[in-house]
Design an enzyme around this catalytic site. Structure first.
Site, short mmCIF file in Angstrom:
data_model
loop_
_atom_site.label_atom_id
_atom_site.label_comp_id
_atom_site.label_asym_id
_atom_site.label_seq_id
_atom_site.Cartn_x
_atom_site.Cartn_y
_atom_site.Cartn_z
N ASP A 116 38.75 53.02 33.29
CA ASP A 116 37.22 52.71 33.00
C ASP A 116 36.31 53.14 31.87
OD1 ASP A 116 34.45 52.75 33.88
OD2 ASP A 116 34.66 54.73 33.62
N ASP A 118 33.15 53.43 30.49
CA ASP A 118 31.73 53.47 30.10
C ASP A 118 32.40 55.34 30.18
OD1 ASP A 118 30.76 52.25 28.43
OD2 ASP A 118 29.27 51.38 30.52
N ASN A 159 32.41 48.16 34.96
CA ASN A 159 31.54 47.78 35.97
C ASN A 159 30.34 47.35 34.85
OD1 ASN A 159 32.95 47.40 38.47
ND2 ASN A 159 31.55 49.72 39.30
N ALA A 161 27.39 46.20 35.41
CA ALA A 161 25.80 45.29 35.99
C ALA A 161 24.49 45.63 34.77
CB ALA A 161 25.86 46.85 37.13
N ARG A 215 33.33 44.48 42.02
CA ARG A 215 33.02 45.12 41.16
C ARG A 215 33.81 47.36 42.26
NH1 ARG A 215 28.24 47.77 39.29
NH2 ARG A 215 27.46 48.88 40.34
MG LIG Z 1 32.58 55.63 33.18
#
Ligand SMILES: [Mg+2]
Length: 291
Positions: A116, A118, A159, A161, A215
């Protein structure tokens, strides 16, 4: 061995080739219409049959294959359920298990390190899109280098968004990643592939408002990434900091860093970055022992 009825929708499919691959795992009967336990194939593809075989025990699974569709009005790939379905009609309850559909014949034998972004690779201050070296966590550079040295592909799955919400653009995300990869490169660390999901089910204008299989916790980015780096799902590792980083894929392991978001499940949680890095390192070394 499980009995499978093979129904080939298209006359152009290589029946012998497909039947011989499948026969390693199933007793195959080629049929001319959909019946119970039917594997329906409607386009030529390469599939990680080893992975499929690993899932088929006593469970009742419905395999849904992802297929890309392009539309010049959309700025990013979209994936839909398509291709092949394996329908086990002997039980009334179905589980759905999306599988990647590969565009060409590739050897799938390498587990992948999925990261991942962030909160794992950079500080998560909320919808991050402006790059700065100062927000990048240095500890993950060593983790990536270790994966590189073990020939384990590294794929970022993020993701985003913020695109759907109109806070920044796909170009902003791509620019961030170009700078991130250059920074890693200056330390001799290499990320093999990056997948982003700019869509959101409810937010944004029509272009981005889409219930995307990409997503997380949907596994579309992972499946797409696996095909890109010739990886297999089995024994791959996902590292994240949110419940949604536990993706809906069998065979993948997960490690989550706590502290950034509430966790419903206490399994495979690390409370510090140091613990997380050590566990990833140990996991990668164990993969070497398995091979
Ligand atoms: Mg994260």
């Amino acid at each position: 061995m499980i009995d499978i009825n093979l129904f080939l929708k298209s006359a152009t499919l290589n029946k012998e080739d497909l039947a011989s691959k499948l026969s390693a795992f199933f007793n195959i009967t080629v049929v001319d219409k959909v019946t119970n336990n039917t594997l329906v194939v409607d386009s030529d593809c390469f599939v990680d049959w080893e992975y499929i075989a690993s899932l088929i025990s006593n469970e009742n699974l419905n395999f849904v294959f992802l297929e890309e569709f392009s539309d010049r009005n959309f700025k990013r790939d979209k994936y839909v359920d398509s291709g092949i379905k394996f329908i086990n009609n002997t039980e009334s309850v179905f589980k759905t298990c999306p599988i990647a559909k590969y565009s060409s014949e590739i050897k799938c034998n390498r587990p992948v390190l999925f990261l991942d972004r962030d909160g794992i690779l950079n500080e998560d201050t909320g919808y991050v899109y402006k790059y700065s070296d100062s927000i990048i966590f240095k500890d993950m550079i060593e983790v990536i280098k270790q994966a590189n040295s073990l020939s384990i592909p590294v794929v970022i799955v993020t993701n985003q968004a913020g695109v759907a919400r109109g806070m920044y653009t796909v170009e902003d995300v791509d620019n961030f990643h170009t700078k991130l990869l250059a920074y890693y490169s200056s330390f001799g660390a290499k990320v093999d592939h990056i997948e982003i999901c700019p869509f959101h089910k409810e937010k944004g204008n029509e272009e981005w408002r889409f219930d995307s299989l990409l997503r997380k916790p949907n596994p579309g980015m992972h499946l797409k990434g696996l095909a890109k780096v010739s990886g297999t799902i089995l024994n791959s590792l996902m590292v994240g900091d949110k419940e949604s980083d536990r993706v809906n894929l069998k065979g993948i392991s997960t490690l989550l860093l706590s502290g950034n978001y509430d966790m419903k499940n206490s399994q495979d949680i690390c409370s510090t970055r140091q613990e997380l890095c050590e566990k990833i390192s140990k996991y990668l070394n164990n993969l070497l022992d398995l091979s």
